[in-house]
Scaffold this active site. Structure first.
Site, PDB file in Angstrom:
ATOM      1  CG  HIS A 215      -2.027  -1.042   1.089  1.00 13.88           C
ATOM      2  ND1 HIS A 215      -1.967  -2.246   1.759  1.00 13.88           N
ATOM      3  CD2 HIS A 215      -3.164  -1.072   0.347  1.00 13.88           C
ATOM      4  CE1 HIS A 215      -3.045  -2.964   1.464  1.00 13.88           C
ATOM      5  NE2 HIS A 215      -3.781  -2.275   0.604  1.00 13.88           N
ATOM      6  CG  ASN A 216       3.859   1.025  -2.578  1.00 15.68           C
ATOM      7  OD1 ASN A 216       3.218   1.121  -3.639  1.00 15.68           O
ATOM      8  ND2 ASN A 216       4.611  -0.022  -2.310  1.00 15.68           N
ATOM      9  NE  ARG A 218       6.779   1.048  -8.152  1.00 16.71           N
ATOM     10  CZ  ARG A 218       7.479   1.774  -9.021  1.00 16.71           C
ATOM     11  NH1 ARG A 218       7.043   1.914 -10.264  1.00 16.71           N
ATOM     12  NH2 ARG A 218       8.589   2.363  -8.649  1.00 16.71           N
ATOM     13  CE1 TYR A 387      -3.076  -8.840   3.053  1.00 11.82           C
ATOM     14  CE2 TYR A 387      -3.012 -10.969   1.954  1.00 11.82           C
ATOM     15  CZ  TYR A 387      -3.610  -9.744   2.147  1.00 11.82           C
ATOM     16  OH  TYR A 387      -4.732  -9.432   1.433  1.00 11.82           O
TER      17      TYR A 387
END
Length: 466
Positions: A215-216, A218, A387
């Site tokens: 979750h960045n 990109r 995860y």
């Protein structure tokens, strides 16, 4: 023609840039058209006597600061950590996902240096503590430093397709691509955006995505590029308003702002500040919305500054609705609602259109498996790393661990097969009823991906039996 500028300053660093005749930087990438560049050299001359005096004063000040803040020790620590990261790149064989990990580690190092001594609140810290009254973001107020890129025609066409390879682009280039999308869709003109404000806003967005494995920024670009692709592929401007296009694109850009790398289940079980603040109701998605509108509240970043107040209220509410729809806990509810509307879908019905927009952002948010295998598969590695980071922490803190996040129980095939079969394919096949043109370029790749991972699972099972 293009001109290659070779700048030779008196110090060690040398800048190499490619520009077109208008002075705009040209993105140096595989899609560049053939060209015979003309080389022009510029020489920077020695400083004047006044400049020498100024440099001497600066040197003395720098030396005093260095002693006061133990700069040399800090530099040694940073140098050692950077050397370790560079060594990791060599040892990992330059795999895309490993390079991305190292980039993330570098970003974390920079963040750590910036915030050292500040401390954060809560056991899942988030960058913004809204309990501080009046605390706001501080994006750059000058014109952003990322240069203007001239996108090649090949890049412009590729941007409209799900096959676009998102791994070949640096942050500056992704920012320029996003800027191009807003201009190309007519959103800058429709909302009377100041182009410089658009640049500042995009830079503020990029700076407020964290360096998580998945979750960045990109990922933000992936979702936004897929949205741009679906808008073009489904001919949405012919069926919906430009305001709808602006809502779709802006929600995609903002949808995971300041994601801390730990999902809603962790937030709720760990009773983090975010979970308490939002009463366990989509804490992350509510936070993404809050950060998005905190950025937009700054005059220098407000791309909707020239929109009338009532229209802005509607745009704001629509963006919030879409970002909140990305909470996978609401997946069944939203898809069922769309299924009831799709067979008699009415583009003049506001409720129908809102439901479609919610489904579209959901499709884009989890669309990696629509892309070619060589683009999609590194994202699985990134997601599993995030995860495993969470499940390791949950084990340490004595919290429940989801089997699909447990490094001792999950493999790439087992992680993907169920998700593709029971989430992705049913959702995209429902959208297919409204837009038949997505079958070949979006739905079929999902079926191929399902078959690919099922074959991998069979191989894994056979090896386990042996």
């Amino acid at each position: 023609p293009y001109y290659l500028l070779l700048l030779f300053p008196l110090h060690r660093n040398t800048a190499i840039m490619m520009v077109d005749p208008e002075g705009a930087l040209v993105s140096i990438d595989p899609t560049m058209p053939t060209n015979s560049p003309k080389v022009v050299s510029f020489y920077l001359f020695a400083p004047t006597e006044k400049e020498d005096m100024f440099q001497n004063v600066l040197s003395q000040v720098a030396e005093q600061f260095s002693r006061a803040f133990r700069i040399n020790e800090l530099k040694t620590e940073v140098t050692n950590r950077l050397a370790m990261l560079e060594k990791r790149v060599e040892l990992e064989g330059l795999k895309v996902v490993e390079i991305e990990k190292c980039k993330n580690d570098l970003k974390k190092l920079r963040d750590e240096m910036t915030s050292r001594g500040g401390g954060r609140v809560g056991n899942c810290p988030c960058k913004y503590n809204f309990s501080d009254d009046g605390k706001k973001l501080n994006p750059r107020r000058d014109v952003p430093s990322y240069p203007k890129y001239t996108l090649s025609q090949e890049t412009i066409e590729a941007l409209k397709k799900p096959t676009f390879d998102v791994w070949h682009w640096e942050h500056n280039e992704m920012l320029s691509c996003l800027e191009y999308m807003y201009h190309d869709l007519g959103l800058v003109k429709e909302f009377n955006m100041n182009p410089i404000t658009l640049k500042r806003w995009l830079l503020g967005i990029q700076e407020n995505y964290r360096s998580n494995p998945f979750h960045n920024f990109r990922h933000c670009f992936c979702v936004s590029q897929m949205m741009y692709g679906m808008i073009n592929l489904c001919n949405l401007p012919e069926k919906m308003t430009l305001t709808d296009m602006g809502i779709l694109m802006t929600a995609a850009v903002c949808h995971d702002l300041d994601h801390p790398g730990y999902n809603n289940t962790y937030q709720i079980n760990a009773r983090t500040e975010l979970a308490v603040r939002y009463n366990d109701i989509s804490p992350l998605e509510n936070h993404h919305c809050a950060v998005a509108f905190q950025i937009l509240s700054l005059p220098e970043c407000n791309i909707f500054a020239n929109v009338e107040l009532e229209a802005y209220k509607q745009i704001r509410q629509a963006i919030i609705t879409l970002i909140l729809a990305t909470d996978m806990a609401r997946h069944g509810e939203i898809l069922d609602s769309f299924k009831h509307k799709v067979d008699s879908f009415d583009f003049t019905n506001e409720e129908h259109v809102t439901c479609l927009k919610m489904v579209l952002i959901k499709c884009c948010d989890i669309s990696n498996e629509v892309r070619p295998t060589e683009v999609a598969e590194p994202w699985v590695d990134c997601l599993l790393e995030e995860y495993f980071m969470q499940s390791d922490r949950e084990k340490t803190e004595g919290l429940p661990v989801a089997p699909f996040m447990d490094r001792d129980k999950v493999t790439k095939p087992t992680a993907q097969i169920g998700f593709i079969k029971f989430v992705l394919i049913p959702m995209f096949e429902t959208v297919l009823k409204l837009f038949p043109q997505i079958e070949e370029i979006m739905v079929q790749p999902l079926r191929d991906s399902r078959d690919h991972y099922e074959e991998l699972k069979q191989i894994d099972d056979a090896m386990t039996e042996v």
